[in-house]
Design an enzyme around this catalytic site. Structure first.
Site, PDB file in Angstrom:
ATOM      1  N   GLY A  12      28.807  13.706  23.953  1.00  0.00           N
ATOM      2  CA  GLY A  12      27.609  13.076  23.134  1.00  0.00           C
ATOM      3  C   GLY A  12      27.538  11.748  23.144  1.00  0.00           C
ATOM      4  CB  THR A  44      24.917  13.225  20.087  1.00  0.00           C
ATOM      5  OG1 THR A  44      26.131  12.422  19.861  1.00  0.00           O
ATOM      6  CG2 THR A  44      23.959  12.065  20.416  1.00  0.00           C
ATOM      7  CD  GLN A  48      17.493  18.143  10.565  1.00  0.00           C
ATOM      8  OE1 GLN A  48      17.325  17.475   9.380  1.00  0.00           O
ATOM      9  NE2 GLN A  48      17.091  19.157  10.807  1.00  0.00           N
ATOM     10  N   GLY A  49      18.757  12.491  11.335  1.00  0.00           N
ATOM     11  CA  GLY A  49      18.796  11.081  10.532  1.00  0.00           C
ATOM     12  C   GLY A  49      18.160  10.116  11.597  1.00  0.00           C
ATOM     13  CD  GLU A 116      19.155   8.676   6.744  1.00  0.00           C
ATOM     14  OE1 GLU A 116      20.312   8.806   6.791  1.00  0.00           O
ATOM     15  OE2 GLU A 116      18.489   8.705   7.859  1.00  0.00           O
ATOM     16  CG  HIS A 241      23.325  18.881   4.388  1.00  0.00           C
ATOM     17  ND1 HIS A 241      22.570  19.650   3.751  1.00  0.00           N
ATOM     18  CD2 HIS A 241      22.665  17.686   4.837  1.00  0.00           C
ATOM     19  CE1 HIS A 241      21.077  18.982   3.606  1.00  0.00           C
ATOM     20  NE2 HIS A 241      21.495  17.583   4.450  1.00  0.00           N
ATOM     21  NE  ARG A 288      24.026  14.183   2.353  1.00  0.00           N
ATOM     22  CZ  ARG A 288      24.196  14.116   3.691  1.00  0.00           C
ATOM     23  NH1 ARG A 288      25.311  14.055   4.545  1.00  0.00           N
ATOM     24  NH2 ARG A 288      22.995  13.833   4.313  1.00  0.00           N
ATOM     25  CG  HIS A 349      26.354  17.089   7.601  1.00  0.00           C
ATOM     26  ND1 HIS A 349      25.416  17.564   8.323  1.00  0.00           N
ATOM     27  CD2 HIS A 349      26.011  15.529   7.190  1.00  0.00           C
ATOM     28  CE1 HIS A 349      24.427  16.717   8.761  1.00  0.00           C
ATOM     29  NE2 HIS A 349      24.998  15.621   7.871  1.00  0.00           N
ATOM     30  CD  GLU A 373      31.659  14.817  13.292  1.00  0.00           C
ATOM     31  OE1 GLU A 373      31.858  15.395  12.227  1.00  0.00           O
ATOM     32  OE2 GLU A 373      30.769  15.082  13.896  1.00  0.00           O
ATOM     33  NE  ARG A 384      28.434  10.983   8.193  1.00  0.00           N
ATOM     34  CZ  ARG A 384      26.995  11.272   8.101  1.00  0.00           C
ATOM     35  NH1 ARG A 384      26.383  10.308   9.160  1.00  0.00           N
ATOM     36  NH2 ARG A 384      26.487  12.139   8.000  1.00  0.00           N
ATOM     37  CB  SER A 389      28.128   9.268  12.200  1.00  0.00           C
ATOM     38  OG  SER A 389      26.881   9.619  11.817  1.00  0.00           O
ATOM     39  CG  LEU A 390      24.055   9.076  15.905  1.00  0.00           C
ATOM     40  CD1 LEU A 390      22.554   9.097  15.503  1.00  0.00           C
ATOM     41  CD2 LEU A 390      24.519   9.614  16.961  1.00  0.00           C
TER      42      LEU A 390
END
Length: 521
Positions: A12, A44, A48-49, A116, A241, A288, A349, A373, A384, A389-390
């Site tokens: 990833g 990865t 979508q984010g 976000e 999620h 969330r 998630h 991760e 988080r 995360s990315l």
């Protein structure tokens, strides 16, 4: 036996970034990336984010991003790590752009920044709603241009090689010497001997069955590290999620974005009651974790398999324009959003904990590193912040790279024993493994899911022990295959989640236990 300088497990964002950097810096050294399934299949790819980083210094500041991260992490972040990741972040993203990643820009060519949940400013860069895929594409393209990177798709790392595999069982100060790897196509298990090994193996969503992760996310790296006696921490902190499409199957679920609730959709139970207002005055727009807990509680009360997202009162042309992929995906499942409710469930998630690493990405085992991760860096704390995360994957891949440039690993002279599976037989039929996997997933959803309590966790622990012995018996008797290895790994990960949940005596961030109602502020 295959010998390499740098072994990377996982392909990833974290693993490929490290591979590409090492290959360019050390053209004479060999970099081997093993990855189960296809080389582009990773968490990865499905992100979508976007990636959160401070680019607009007029409106935003590192300080604000640091504060937002610390607030989300609910007192458990390591401040020094948070500062380092957020200040390094923009440099790492510019590097990715230099390698060819395209992010959305406005008419003047400036990056378009999104916002976000949990962010005080617009700072999330993205590529439509497929940011992860764009990053994965860029990195794979770059990796394929470098002749000293060998990508081994359909190769599954089974165990890390440490002193435990040598006859002279000294257990003080463990080192890692590479990994035993299963060629998933031929079924052979062989040894990869490496000067240094990095786990970049991603998350563990499959442990819960309902997950937004792809089917490959079975916590393999964490389980291997645990068996190799590396330190693992904060496994109780799992992000769920609230609304994944429920289709009656176990496996990767399609995500119904939070934005759909922002757009005005209602959540209803099977009786048609709009239940969110009982739990929070913000209703569907609550955070969330609150929405996930409310859905969990409705499902436990009624015994229903799911709840419903009702968009029938919204303008359907508008809906189509905003959420084309969601509209199409629902249609393929014979759900017409204009007249039908969408069945949804909470799905695991993102894992906030993992293999403990320091600021150089080093684990507690010598010559073993981890990033992405599967690692616990101290960035996320108890929860988080969206799109961090990315960022963490890119920054920590660079930290490991910088460390390895300064401290070049040396080749071991030890003779590494080959994998020994004498006396084992081929496992006939996969029904038994499928059955045990589903049993594990049901147990985790029911007793160690969104909302936990101590008596449920004790039940889970007792049931898991039985499952563990059944799995261990299968493992001792049969030749290893992918499904058996994954079950073995998921059982280990489930054990870590349950035990670390029982140790946590308060509610923090993403961890919620009904026995500790008062949430510490």
């Amino acid at each position: 036996m295959l010998e390499t300088n740098f072994l990377i497990i996982g392909s990833g964002a974290a693993g490929l970034t490290l591979a590409v950097k090492l290959a360019a810096e050390f053209p004479k050294k060999k970099i081997t990336v093993v990855t189960k399934a296809h080389q582009s299949e990773s968490n990865t790819k499905y992100a979508q984010g976007g990636v959160a980083a401070v680019f607009d210094l007029k409106e935003d500041s590192f300080q604000k991003h640091i504060e937002d991260t610390l607030i989300a992490g609910d007192g458990l972040c390591d401040r020094a790590v948070v500062e380092m990741v957020i200040k390094e972040g923009p440099k790492r993203l510019r590097e990715l752009m230099a390698w060819g990643a395209k992010f959305d820009t406005d008419a003047d060519g400036e990056l378009t920044l999104g916002r976000e949940g949990g962010h005080s400013e617009f700072r999330v860069i993205h590529h439509k709603d497929t940011t992860g895929n764009e990053i994965e594409r860029t990195l794979l393209e770059r990796a394929n241009q470098l002749p000293n990177i060998t990508l081994l798709p359909h190769h599954f790392a089974i165990d890390l090689i440490t002193e435990h595999h040598f006859s002279e069982n000294k257990t003080e100060n463990l080192s890692c010497y590479g990994a035993y790897v299963l060629d998933q196509i031929s079924g052979n298990i062989f040894t990869i001997k490496a000067d240094c090994t990095t786990l970049a193996s991603g998350g563990m969503g499959r442990v819960y069955g309902h997950t937004t992760n792809p089917a490959v996310a079975t916590g393999d790296g964490i389980a291997m590290a645990y068996r190799a006696k590396a330190r693992i921490q904060n496994m109780e902190f799992i992000q769920f999620h609230p609304t994944a499409l429920y289709d009656g199957n176990n496996g990767a679920s399609f995500l119904i974005s939070e934005a759909v609730r922002g757009f005005g959709a209602f959540l209803r139970n099977k009786k048609g009651e709009r239940f969110m207002l009982k739990y929070d005055e913000r209703g569907e727009l609550a955070s969330r974790d609150i929405v996930s807990r409310a859905i969990d509680s409705e499902m436990k009360k009624s015994g229903d398999e799911c709840v419903f997202l009702d968009c029938t009162h919204l303008d359907s042309d508008d809906f189509k324009k905003h959420f084309p992929t969601i509209y199409e995906t629902c249609l393929q499942r014979t759900i017409n959003v204009a007249n039908d409710w969408i069945p949804v469930v909470p799905a695991s998630h993102y894992l906030c904990g993992g293999v403990v690493v320091d600021m150089d990405g080093k684990t507690s085992v010598k010559n073993l590193f981890a990033c992405g991760e599967c690692s616990y860096t101290g960035l996320h704390g108890a929860n988080r912040l969206a799109s961090n995360s990315l960022l963490e994957a890119l920054v920590y891949a660079d930290c490991i790279f910088q460390y390895l440039c300064k401290h070049k690993p040396s080749r071991t002279t030890k003779a590494i024993p080959e994998w020994n599976d004498e006396g084992t037989v081929l496992l006939k039929g996969s029904e038994i493994l499928q059955q045990k996997t589903e049993q594990l997933q049901r147990l985790m959803r029911r007793y160690a899911g969104v909302v936990r309590n101590n008596s449920d966790l004790e039940k889970a622990s007792a049931q898991l022990e039985i499952l563990y012995f059944e799995m261990e018996a299968l493992y001792q008797k049969h030749k290893l295959n992918t499904a058996l290895s994954e079950l073995r790994n998921m059982v280990n990960v489930a054990h870590l989640i349950i035990q670390q949940s029982l140790k946590r005596k308060e509610n923090r961030g993403g961890y919620f236990n009904e026995d500790y109602k008062k949430v510490k502020k």
